[in-house]
Design a protein around this motif. Structure first.
Motif, mmCIF file in Angstrom:
data_model
loop_
_atom_site.group_PDB
_atom_site.id
_atom_site.type_symbol
_atom_site.label_atom_id
_atom_site.label_comp_id
_atom_site.label_asym_id
_atom_site.label_seq_id
_atom_site.Cartn_x
_atom_site.Cartn_y
_atom_site.Cartn_z
ATOM 1 N N PRO A 56 0.827 -1.206 0.000
ATOM 2 C CA PRO A 56 0.000 0.000 0.000
ATOM 3 C C PRO A 56 0.868 1.266 0.000
ATOM 4 C CG PRO A 56 -0.780 -1.557 1.650
ATOM 5 C CD PRO A 56 0.529 -2.082 1.133
ATOM 6 N N GLN A 57 0.560 2.167 -0.918
ATOM 7 C CA GLN A 57 1.345 3.388 -1.051
ATOM 8 C C GLN A 57 0.442 4.607 -1.134
ATOM 9 O OE1 GLN A 57 3.719 2.823 -4.572
ATOM 10 N NE2 GLN A 57 5.166 1.497 -3.517
ATOM 11 N N LYS A 58 1.045 5.758 -0.869
ATOM 12 C CA LYS A 58 0.362 7.042 -1.038
ATOM 13 C C LYS A 58 1.333 7.990 -1.725
ATOM 14 C CE LYS A 58 1.752 8.718 3.484
ATOM 15 N NZ LYS A 58 1.334 9.329 4.735
ATOM 16 N N LYS A 59 0.793 9.007 -2.367
ATOM 17 C CA LYS A 59 1.620 9.964 -3.089
ATOM 18 C C LYS A 59 1.954 11.133 -2.164
ATOM 19 C CE LYS A 59 2.022 12.059 -7.607
ATOM 20 N NZ LYS A 59 1.374 12.271 -8.902
ATOM 21 N N GLU A 60 3.239 11.404 -2.053
ATOM 22 C CA GLU A 60 3.732 12.524 -1.245
ATOM 23 C C GLU A 60 4.779 13.265 -2.047
ATOM 24 O OE1 GLU A 60 5.468 11.614 2.547
ATOM 25 O OE2 GLU A 60 3.554 11.072 3.420
ATOM 26 N N SER A 61 4.560 14.517 -2.279
ATOM 27 C CA SER A 61 5.537 15.345 -3.009
ATOM 28 C C SER A 61 5.961 14.706 -4.327
ATOM 29 C CB SER A 61 6.770 15.626 -2.142
ATOM 30 O OG SER A 61 6.395 16.240 -0.946
ATOM 31 N N LYS A 62 5.000 14.267 -5.108
ATOM 32 C CA LYS A 62 5.214 13.704 -6.447
ATOM 33 C C LYS A 62 5.875 12.318 -6.460
ATOM 34 C CE LYS A 62 5.446 18.236 -8.592
ATOM 35 N NZ LYS A 62 6.167 19.138 -9.459
ATOM 36 N N ILE A 63 6.061 11.707 -5.294
ATOM 37 C CA ILE A 63 6.596 10.339 -5.250
ATOM 38 C C ILE A 63 5.666 9.474 -4.403
ATOM 39 C CG2 ILE A 63 9.000 11.055 -5.561
ATOM 40 C CD1 ILE A 63 9.392 10.510 -2.546
ATOM 41 N N PHE A 64 5.744 8.177 -4.627
ATOM 42 C CA PHE A 64 4.942 7.246 -3.846
ATOM 43 C C PHE A 64 5.765 6.688 -2.700
ATOM 44 C CE2 PHE A 64 2.538 7.335 -7.765
ATOM 45 C CZ PHE A 64 1.233 7.331 -7.292
ATOM 46 N N VAL A 65 5.168 6.670 -1.514
ATOM 47 C CA VAL A 65 5.808 6.130 -0.311
ATOM 48 C C VAL A 65 4.837 5.137 0.337
ATOM 49 C CG1 VAL A 65 7.222 8.185 0.106
ATOM 50 C CG2 VAL A 65 4.954 8.019 1.137
ATOM 51 N N PRO A 66 5.370 4.158 1.073
ATOM 52 C CA PRO A 66 4.479 3.195 1.737
ATOM 53 C C PRO A 66 3.561 3.890 2.749
ATOM 54 C CG PRO A 66 6.743 2.399 1.736
ATOM 55 C CD PRO A 66 6.785 3.819 1.249
ATOM 56 N N LYS A 67 2.308 3.422 2.791
ATOM 57 C CA LYS A 67 1.363 3.911 3.784
ATOM 58 C C LYS A 67 1.669 3.266 5.131
ATOM 59 C CE LYS A 67 -2.851 4.210 0.935
ATOM 60 N NZ LYS A 67 -4.205 3.624 0.808
ATOM 61 N N SER A 68 1.395 3.982 6.211
ATOM 62 C CA SER A 68 1.483 3.351 7.523
ATOM 63 C C SER A 68 0.257 2.445 7.689
ATOM 64 C CB SER A 68 1.553 4.398 8.632
ATOM 65 O OG SER A 68 0.402 5.203 8.605
ATOM 66 N N ASN A 69 0.392 1.422 8.511
ATOM 67 C CA ASN A 69 -0.685 0.431 8.674
ATOM 68 C C ASN A 69 -2.013 1.068 9.063
ATOM 69 O OD1 ASN A 69 1.622 -1.086 8.426
ATOM 70 N ND2 ASN A 69 1.095 -2.504 10.045
#
Length: 109
Positions: A56-69
Motif C-alpha cells: 500500500p502506497q500514497k503519493k507525497e511530493s510527487k513520489i509514492f511512499v508506503p502507507k502506515s498500517n
C-alpha cells in the motif's frame, strides 16, 4: 489400497492437498509441483509470487511512499493478506535446512 501400497507407488507427498517439501534435491520436480499446486489453489497468489507483493502506497511530493498500517483501507488489507498467504505457502514448502537459509535472507530485508 493399503498405506504401504500408496507409499511405494505414490511416494510420501503425492497429495493434491499437501505441499511438496523442497529439500535441496530434485529442484525441477519440486518447482513444477509447487507451480501447479499454487496455481490450482489460488492463481492470484501465483501472480504475487511472480510479480512481487503489492505494498500500500500514497503519493507525497510527487513520489509514492508506503502507507502506515493505520492508513490502510480494506483493499490494502486484502492485498497484504494475499502477500502473507503467498509467503506462508512458500515457507511451508521448505524443509528445515532450506527454511533456515531463506528466513535469514528474509529477515535482512
Amino acid at each position: 489400497m493399503t498405506s504401504t501400497f500408496m507409499s511405494i507407488f505414490l511416494g510420501e507427498s503425492q497429495s493434491i492437498n499437501r505441499l511438496s517439501y523442497f529439500n535441496d534435491a530434485n529442484y525441477s520436480y519440486w518447482k513444477t509441483r509447487m507451480t501447479l499446486f499454487i496455481q490450482a489453489n489460488n492463481y492470484a497468489m501465483w501472480d504475487i509470487i511472480m510479480d512481487g507483493p503489492t505494498i500500500p502506497q500514497k503519493k507525497e511530493s510527487k513520489i509514492f511512499v508506503p502507507k502506515s498500517n493505520n492508513k490502510w483501507n480494506d483493499e490494502d488489507r486484502k492485498n497484504m493478506q494475499q502477500n502473507a498467504k503467498a509467503m506462508h505457502t512458500l515457507f511451508c514448502a521448505l524443509g528445515p535446512d532450506e527454511y533456515s537459509k531463506f528466513f535469514f535472507l528474509f529477515k535482512r530485508q
